[in-house]
Motif scaffolding. Structure first.
Motif, PDB file in Angstrom:
ATOM      1  N   SER A 477       0.804  -1.221   0.000  1.00  0.00           N
ATOM      2  CA  SER A 477       0.000   0.000   0.000  1.00  0.00           C
ATOM      3  C   SER A 477       0.833   1.263   0.000  1.00  0.00           C
ATOM      4  O   SER A 477       0.303   2.345  -0.171  1.00  0.00           O
ATOM      5  N   VAL A 478       2.149   1.140   0.230  1.00  0.00           N
ATOM      6  CA  VAL A 478       2.997   2.320   0.169  1.00  0.00           C
ATOM      7  C   VAL A 478       3.081   2.846  -1.263  1.00  0.00           C
ATOM      8  O   VAL A 478       3.281   4.023  -1.501  1.00  0.00           O
ATOM      9  N   VAL A 479       2.906   1.969  -2.223  1.00  0.00           N
ATOM     10  CA  VAL A 479       2.979   2.363  -3.634  1.00  0.00           C
ATOM     11  C   VAL A 479       1.628   2.897  -4.084  1.00  0.00           C
ATOM     12  O   VAL A 479       0.601   2.228  -3.930  1.00  0.00           O
ATOM     13  N   LYS A 480       1.638   4.091  -4.649  1.00  0.00           N
ATOM     14  CA  LYS A 480       0.421   4.714  -5.170  1.00  0.00           C
ATOM     15  C   LYS A 480       0.709   5.227  -6.576  1.00  0.00           C
ATOM     16  O   LYS A 480       1.786   5.758  -6.840  1.00  0.00           O
ATOM     17  N   ARG A 481      -0.273   5.052  -7.451  1.00  0.00           N
ATOM     18  CA  ARG A 481      -0.153   5.515  -8.832  1.00  0.00           C
ATOM     19  C   ARG A 481      -1.377   6.348  -9.168  1.00  0.00           C
ATOM     20  O   ARG A 481      -2.507   5.925  -8.903  1.00  0.00           O
ATOM     21  N   ASN A 482      -1.140   7.520  -9.754  1.00  0.00           N
ATOM     22  CA  ASN A 482      -2.239   8.416 -10.094  1.00  0.00           C
ATOM     23  C   ASN A 482      -2.023   9.034 -11.468  1.00  0.00           C
ATOM     24  O   ASN A 482      -0.886   9.213 -11.918  1.00  0.00           O
ATOM     25  N   ILE A 483      -3.131   9.370 -12.110  1.00  0.00           N
ATOM     26  CA  ILE A 483      -3.129  10.225 -13.285  1.00  0.00           C
ATOM     27  C   ILE A 483      -3.654  11.585 -12.846  1.00  0.00           C
ATOM     28  O   ILE A 483      -4.755  11.693 -12.300  1.00  0.00           O
ATOM     29  N   ASP A 484      -2.869  12.632 -13.063  1.00  0.00           N
ATOM     30  CA  ASP A 484      -3.243  13.988 -12.648  1.00  0.00           C
ATOM     31  C   ASP A 484      -3.533  14.842 -13.871  1.00  0.00           C
ATOM     32  O   ASP A 484      -2.769  14.823 -14.853  1.00  0.00           O
ATOM     33  N   PHE A 485      -4.609  15.599 -13.777  1.00  0.00           N
ATOM     34  CA  PHE A 485      -4.924  16.583 -14.805  1.00  0.00           C
ATOM     35  C   PHE A 485      -5.018  17.946 -14.130  1.00  0.00           C
ATOM     36  O   PHE A 485      -5.593  18.084 -13.052  1.00  0.00           O
ATOM     37  N   LEU A 530      -1.040  17.198 -18.051  1.00  0.00           N
ATOM     38  CA  LEU A 530      -1.431  15.812 -17.830  1.00  0.00           C
ATOM     39  C   LEU A 530      -0.177  15.025 -17.478  1.00  0.00           C
ATOM     40  O   LEU A 530       0.818  15.088 -18.200  1.00  0.00           O
ATOM     41  N   ASN A 531      -0.230  14.328 -16.347  1.00  0.00           N
ATOM     42  CA  ASN A 531       0.966  13.585 -15.940  1.00  0.00           C
ATOM     43  C   ASN A 531       0.604  12.319 -15.173  1.00  0.00           C
ATOM     44  O   ASN A 531      -0.506  12.183 -14.637  1.00  0.00           O
ATOM     45  N   TYR A 532       1.567  11.422 -15.145  1.00  0.00           N
ATOM     46  CA  TYR A 532       1.476  10.190 -14.371  1.00  0.00           C
ATOM     47  C   TYR A 532       2.318  10.381 -13.109  1.00  0.00           C
ATOM     48  O   TYR A 532       3.472  10.814 -13.180  1.00  0.00           O
ATOM     49  N   LEU A 543       5.622  12.399 -14.334  1.00  0.00           N
ATOM     50  CA  LEU A 543       6.051  12.544 -15.713  1.00  0.00           C
ATOM     51  C   LEU A 543       4.835  12.890 -16.568  1.00  0.00           C
ATOM     52  O   LEU A 543       3.787  12.248 -16.451  1.00  0.00           O
ATOM     53  N   GLY A 544       4.979  13.893 -17.410  1.00  0.00           N
ATOM     54  CA  GLY A 544       3.870  14.294 -18.254  1.00  0.00           C
ATOM     55  C   GLY A 544       4.267  15.428 -19.169  1.00  0.00           C
ATOM     56  O   GLY A 544       5.448  15.621 -19.490  1.00  0.00           O
ATOM     57  N   ALA A 545       3.267  16.186 -19.591  1.00  0.00           N
ATOM     58  CA  ALA A 545       3.517  17.284 -20.512  1.00  0.00           C
ATOM     59  C   ALA A 545       2.514  18.402 -20.258  1.00  0.00           C
ATOM     60  O   ALA A 545       1.412  18.172 -19.737  1.00  0.00           O
ATOM     61  N   THR A 546       2.905  19.626 -20.628  1.00  0.00           N
ATOM     62  CA  THR A 546       2.019  20.781 -20.535  1.00  0.00           C
ATOM     63  C   THR A 546       1.876  21.409 -21.907  1.00  0.00           C
ATOM     64  O   THR A 546       2.817  21.434 -22.710  1.00  0.00           O
ATOM     65  N   LEU A 547       0.695  21.939 -22.159  1.00  0.00           N
ATOM     66  CA  LEU A 547       0.399  22.696 -23.364  1.00  0.00           C
ATOM     67  C   LEU A 547       0.030  24.103 -22.912  1.00  0.00           C
ATOM     68  O   LEU A 547      -0.913  24.278 -22.138  1.00  0.00           O
ATOM     69  N   GLN A 548       0.787  25.119 -23.380  1.00  0.00           N
ATOM     70  CA  GLN A 548       0.600  26.481 -22.882  1.00  0.00           C
ATOM     71  C   GLN A 548       0.376  27.456 -24.039  1.00  0.00           C
ATOM     72  O   GLN A 548       1.316  28.081 -24.525  1.00  0.00           O
ATOM     73  N   PRO A 549      -0.873  27.621 -24.487  1.00  0.00           N
ATOM     74  CA  PRO A 549      -1.159  28.686 -25.443  1.00  0.00           C
ATOM     75  C   PRO A 549      -1.285  30.032 -24.718  1.00  0.00           C
ATOM     76  O   PRO A 549      -1.824  30.105 -23.620  1.00  0.00           O
ATOM     77  N   SER A 550      -0.763  31.085 -25.321  1.00  0.00           N
ATOM     78  CA  SER A 550      -0.818  32.417 -24.713  1.00  0.00           C
ATOM     79  C   SER A 550      -1.088  33.451 -25.784  1.00  0.00           C
ATOM     80  O   SER A 550      -0.817  33.242 -26.977  1.00  0.00           O
ATOM     81  N   ILE A 570       5.013  23.941 -25.669  1.00  0.00           N
ATOM     82  CA  ILE A 570       4.839  22.598 -25.132  1.00  0.00           C
ATOM     83  C   ILE A 570       6.089  22.248 -24.329  1.00  0.00           C
ATOM     84  O   ILE A 570       7.209  22.429 -24.808  1.00  0.00           O
ATOM     85  N   SER A 571       5.888  21.794 -23.128  1.00  0.00           N
ATOM     86  CA  SER A 571       7.038  21.473 -22.279  1.00  0.00           C
ATOM     87  C   SER A 571       6.729  20.244 -21.442  1.00  0.00           C
ATOM     88  O   SER A 571       5.564  19.933 -21.167  1.00  0.00           O
ATOM     89  N   PRO A 572       7.756  19.523 -21.023  1.00  0.00           N
ATOM     90  CA  PRO A 572       7.531  18.311 -20.220  1.00  0.00           C
ATOM     91  C   PRO A 572       7.261  18.639 -18.754  1.00  0.00           C
ATOM     92  O   PRO A 572       7.530  19.743 -18.276  1.00  0.00           O
ATOM     93  N   ILE A 573       6.712  17.673 -18.059  1.00  0.00           N
ATOM     94  CA  ILE A 573       6.586  17.703 -16.597  1.00  0.00           C
ATOM     95  C   ILE A 573       7.526  16.644 -16.047  1.00  0.00           C
ATOM     96  O   ILE A 573       7.386  15.461 -16.354  1.00  0.00           O
ATOM     97  N   ILE A 574       8.494  17.068 -15.265  1.00  0.00           N
ATOM     98  CA  ILE A 574       9.436  16.140 -14.646  1.00  0.00           C
ATOM     99  C   ILE A 574       9.645  16.573 -13.195  1.00  0.00           C
ATOM    100  O   ILE A 574      10.121  17.685 -12.941  1.00  0.00           O
ATOM    101  N   ASN A 575       9.264  15.727 -12.286  1.00  0.00           N
ATOM    102  CA  ASN A 575       9.484  15.994 -10.861  1.00  0.00           C
ATOM    103  C   ASN A 575       9.841  14.664 -10.213  1.00  0.00           C
ATOM    104  O   ASN A 575       9.004  13.768 -10.114  1.00  0.00           O
TER     105      ASN A 575
END
Length: 876
Positions: A477-485, A530-532, A543-550, A570-575
């Motif tokens: 149960s220490v391991v958790k996996r999520n999809i974040d938006f 959107l990231n995992y 890990l994921g990616a961002t889309l940034q229109p301005s 467009i840029s990655p999400i890395i943490n």
């Protein structure tokens, strides 16, 4: 059929279990960071309690479990629980831990923990490992911690990052100001100090951490020390009309906090002669279970009298330069008011926070200066300027978050709105004298008197929404996996009016149309992410990616066509955070950010505040985008408390707004500088820093090495030619400390090197070097007396101004008064040789500026101070 029956029976027997609980001490206070273990069948699982003292396990099998909870300073808790038939969830409620003491011949011996622990986003220091004197404050304790830096003004930083927020026992503490309260709280009530990478309360509740963290200090008090009254009153007077007055009082009854403070002094010598006055009142209390409200008002007054010497070298292509020597006198007065209301509700499944903040600033400036230019042009500028500024702002925000019934599923939303009006009225009186560049004889004078009225209205709205969906958990149960938006929206708009007036021959004021404008701009940004997200005991990453229109739009008087620029990034999400062991941690964070130009960079009207360098904006600028990354490593020694920290950072800028400095002829046949703005690529930076600290001889001695190396490639234009400024900065220091019961001694030696090389000025380096040596000590050998000395020697080279190599000597003598030792009287001597100076170098684009301010650094000060402090329950 029989095989299928057996499979179904086996699956029913392995029902997935869930268990929750909360850990408190005997005073019903939360115990965060406690180690929790369960053993069920063949599964052995481990976690730690969160900031609310809660823990949860899911996804394990078995009809009974053995639970064990351990925390430093408390007796271990063990118990066996059995699930009833058909029961899948076991809610234990509050579990109470009791203090652990070992009795030997009526002497209480508390078991000592390891001096330092690494817990994902937290570094925890055990205060009992460090030498604390009876009169020490928390700031004195922080100075002993490896990797920590506390300057003379009480500002705290670690690895180059400032400490932004203060909490005590995991709760907001009065105004949350680190600087204000580490100088008031006594060090001997502190059990642990935690340095936390904080992503905000919303992230702590939902678990979704985005962006770059800020440093937060959390103080964990000893048992029974989570309430009390504290404050102090003091007065001081000295030579050169130096004085200081202070008075503050704070009532702390766990969740109820009331504080008042007031102070005034003129002993701040950062730049010029400063007179400061501050006052404030704050209130915080728990209105109901989980609901806390606070209100605060602060007032600040700053008066500055300064004389400044400045040397500016502006480099042009072909090795040509303009040299500017100036001397100025300036007076300023600032009055600042701020009021804040905040309410926060934290329940088991929901979080709600709302705040409203208003500020009002009133500023007055007056200055006289004489500036002489040589090199490519020869002219003098005599200026007598004044300004009045009023700046009211208001800001409100609302944040909501909720955890759903399904474990790991959460959503949150927030909105923030702000508005401000910056009104500036300036009086500009200038006399320009033009000289023959070769004979240095006066050719002509030009007198320019103008009145400039500027009003800048700014409004912003930001909103965000986050949703996290859990994926199937593993049996551990220490391991958790999520999809974040996540979705983020921001809209920043400005409306700027600029009117320039001058008096005609009969004294009437007329508007100069060519120097006046009405300009508006807006910057709108959408960010879809959107990231995992993966979480475990040792490895955590997103890990994921961002889309940034301005979209950047602008419109100004004289051009009715709205200027519009659309961008898509467009840029990655890395943490990433990886616990190599209980004592080692490695982390990496990438950040991609869009930013809009400032309004002064967009406004297409000359700014004549400095007639020797006129600034003209460019309404066709685009927004810029930065890619940045930070890699950090931490290692601590469990036995002796040694700490090693290292970090590498890098950044790349795209479409950066840069300056283009050009020479243009003026109306009198001479030359003048104009600064314009362009978008450009090619700027980047690389940096590194490290810190290694090791205590020895039971922490009576401490040695620390620190260093940093940075390389920057910045971009600008000179007369439309590309100019690359390649700069290298290097610093290294060695610090040695000794902490004895009756004597403390600290010494340090540091070296700083800075080099700049411009591509338009071939092979010529602009280097400065500084050596700094410090030695300070304090003796408590004589009862109720302490004597201190502070020596500092600085050796400068490479500056354009003649500043010498100052040697500073400060001394103090202090005596404690009264039976409770809460009163002190002290005599301090500052800069006995009167060699202090304030020297700075600033490198921007193609310009190098050296500045020196006047200071009153030699004076004597006699002070009396009485501390009001009583912590813990009266009965205890």
């Amino acid at each position: 059929m029989s095989a299928m029956f057996l499979v179904c029976t086996a699956l029913q027997a392995q029902t997935q279990r869930r268990i929750t609980g909360k850990v408190l001490d005997s005073l019903k206070d939360i115990i965060a960071g406690a180690d929790v273990y369960i053993i069920s069948d063949k599964d052995t699982l481990n976690t730690i309690t969160d900031s609310k003292g809660s823990f949860i396990f899911t996804g394990f099998n078995g009809n009974s479990i053995s639970l064990m909870i351990m925390s430093v300073g408390y007796k271990p808790y063990t118990h066996t629980y059995v699930y009833k038939a058909g029961q899948s969830t076991l809610s234990l409620g509050a579990i109470q831990l009791h203090p652990e003491t070992n009795l030997l011949d009526e002497v209480v011996i508390n078991a000592k923990d390891h001096p330092i622990k690494l817990k994902k986003d937290t570094i925890e220091y055990d205060a009992s490992y460090y030498q604390v004197h009876e009169s020490d404050r928390v700031e004195d304790l922080l100075r002993q911690l490896p990797g920590m830096e506390v300057d003379a003004n009480g500002n705290v930083s670690t690895m180059g990052k400032p400490m932004i927020k203060l909490r005590v026992n995991g709760e907001d503490f009065f105004t949350s100001s680190v600087k204000d309260f580490i100088s008031q709280l006594p060090a001997n009530i502190i059990e642990k100090l935690q340095i936390i990478n904080d992503y905000g309360d919303e992230a702590n509740f939902t678990g979704i951490k985005t962006g770059e963290s800020q440093k937060m200090l959390n103080l964990v008090t000893k048992q029974g020390q989570n309430k009390g009254t504290f404050g102090n009153i003091g007065a001081s007077g000295g030579t050169n009309e130096r004085y200081g007055l202070v008075g503050n009082g704070n009532l702390w009854q766990e969740s109820k906090q009331v504080g008042v403070n007031a102070s005034s002094n003129n002993t701040n010598n950062e730049a010029g002669i400063n007179t400061l006055a501050n006052a404030g009142i704050n209130y915080r209390d728990r209105l109901a279970s989980g609901v806390t409200a606070s209100a605060a008002y602060t007032y600040g007054y700053v008066k500055n009298l300064s004389r400044q010497l400045t040397y500016i070298e502006t480099i042009y292509n072909g090795g040509r330069s303009i040299y500017n020597n100036s001397e100025s006198e300036a007076n300023s007065e600032d009055n600042n008011h701020a009021i804040n209301f905040n309410i926060q509700s934290v329940a088991n499944k929901s979080y709600l926070q709302a705040s409203l903040t208003g500020t009002l600033s009133n500023k007055n400036r007056s200055s006289n200066s004489l500036s002489s230019q040589t090199g490519q042009t020869r002219q003098d500028l005599l200026s007598n300027n004044g300004s009045h500024t009023e700046l009211p702002t208001i800001n409100g925000n609302l944040v909501w978050a909720r955890s759903m019934a399904k474990p790991g599923r959460s959503m949150s939303a927030g909105v923030e709105m702000s508005s401000g009006i910056n009104q500036v009225n300036e009086t500009l009186r200038n006399k320009i004298s033009y000289f023959d560049q070769h004979a240095d004889t006066l050719l002509i004078d030009s007198i320019v008197n103008r009145f400039v009225e500027t009003e800048n209205r700014s409004n912003s709205v930001t909103a965000d929404f986050r949703y996290s969906e859990p994926l199937k958990y593993s049996k551990d149960s220490v391991v958790k996996r999520n999809i974040d938006f996540a979705y983020f929206f921001s809209l920043n708009s400005t409306k700027n009016s600029l009117y320039t007036r001058e008096n005609n021959s009969v004294g009437n004021s007329t508007v100069i149309d060519s120097l006046s404008s009405l300009y508006s701009s807006s910057f709108m940004l959408h960010r879809f992410a959107l990231n995992y997200r993966y979480q475990s005991a040792r490895l955590n990453y997103s890990l994921g990616a961002t889309l940034q229109p301005s979209q950047l739009t602008g419109q100004y008087l004289g051009n009715e066509t709205r200027i519009k620029h659309n961008e898509l990034n467009i840029s990655p999400i890395i943490n990433l955070s990886y616990s190599i062991s209980e004592w080692e941690n490695l982390s990496f964070v990438y950040t991609g950010t869009s930013s809009a130009p400032d309004f002064y960079q967009l406004q297409p009207v000359p700014n004549l505040s400095n007639l020797q360098n006129v600034v003209i904006g460019n309404p066709n600028l685009s927004s810029s985008f930065s890619h940045s990354g930070l890699l950090s490593y931490q290692h601590s020694n469990a036995n002796n408390g040694a700490v090693f920290m290292m970090a590498f950072n890098g950044a790349v800028l795209r479409d950066q707004v840069v300056s283009n400095v050009v020479f243009v002829p003026d109306t009198l046949g001479s030359l003048k500088q104009e600064t314009r703005f362009e978008n450009s690529n090619g700027a980047y930076s690389l940096g590194s820093m490290y810190s290694y600290a090791i205590p020895f001889a039971r922490n009576k001695f401490n040695a620390e090495l620190r260093g940093a190396l940075d390389y920057n490639n910045s971009i600008s234009y000179v007369n439309f030619y590309l100019n690359k400024n390649r700069s290298i900065t290097f610093s290294h220091s060695l610090k040695l400390k000794m902490n004895q019961r009756h004597f403390t001694l600290a010494g340090s030696a540091s070296y700083n090197y800075s080099s700049n090389k411009y591509s338009i000025e071939y092979l010529k380096l602009r280097n400065i070097e500084t050596w700094q040596f410090n030695l300070n000590g304090r003796s408590f050998a004589i009862k109720s007396f302490s004597v201190g000395v502070d020596l500092s020697k600085r050796i400068n080279s490479g500056y354009s101004l003649d500043v010498g190599n100052p040697f500073l000597i400060n001394m103090n003598l202090e005596k404690t008064l009264f039976k409770n030792k809460q009163g002190t009287i002290s005599l301090q001597a500052f800069d006995l040789l009167n060699q202090g100076n304030n020297l700075t170098r600033i490198v921007t684009d193609n310009m190098i500026t050296d500045s020196k301010y006047n200071q009153i650094t030699r004076y004597f000060l006699l002070s009396f101070n009485y501390r009001l402090q009583k912590f813990g329950d009266k009965k205890k």
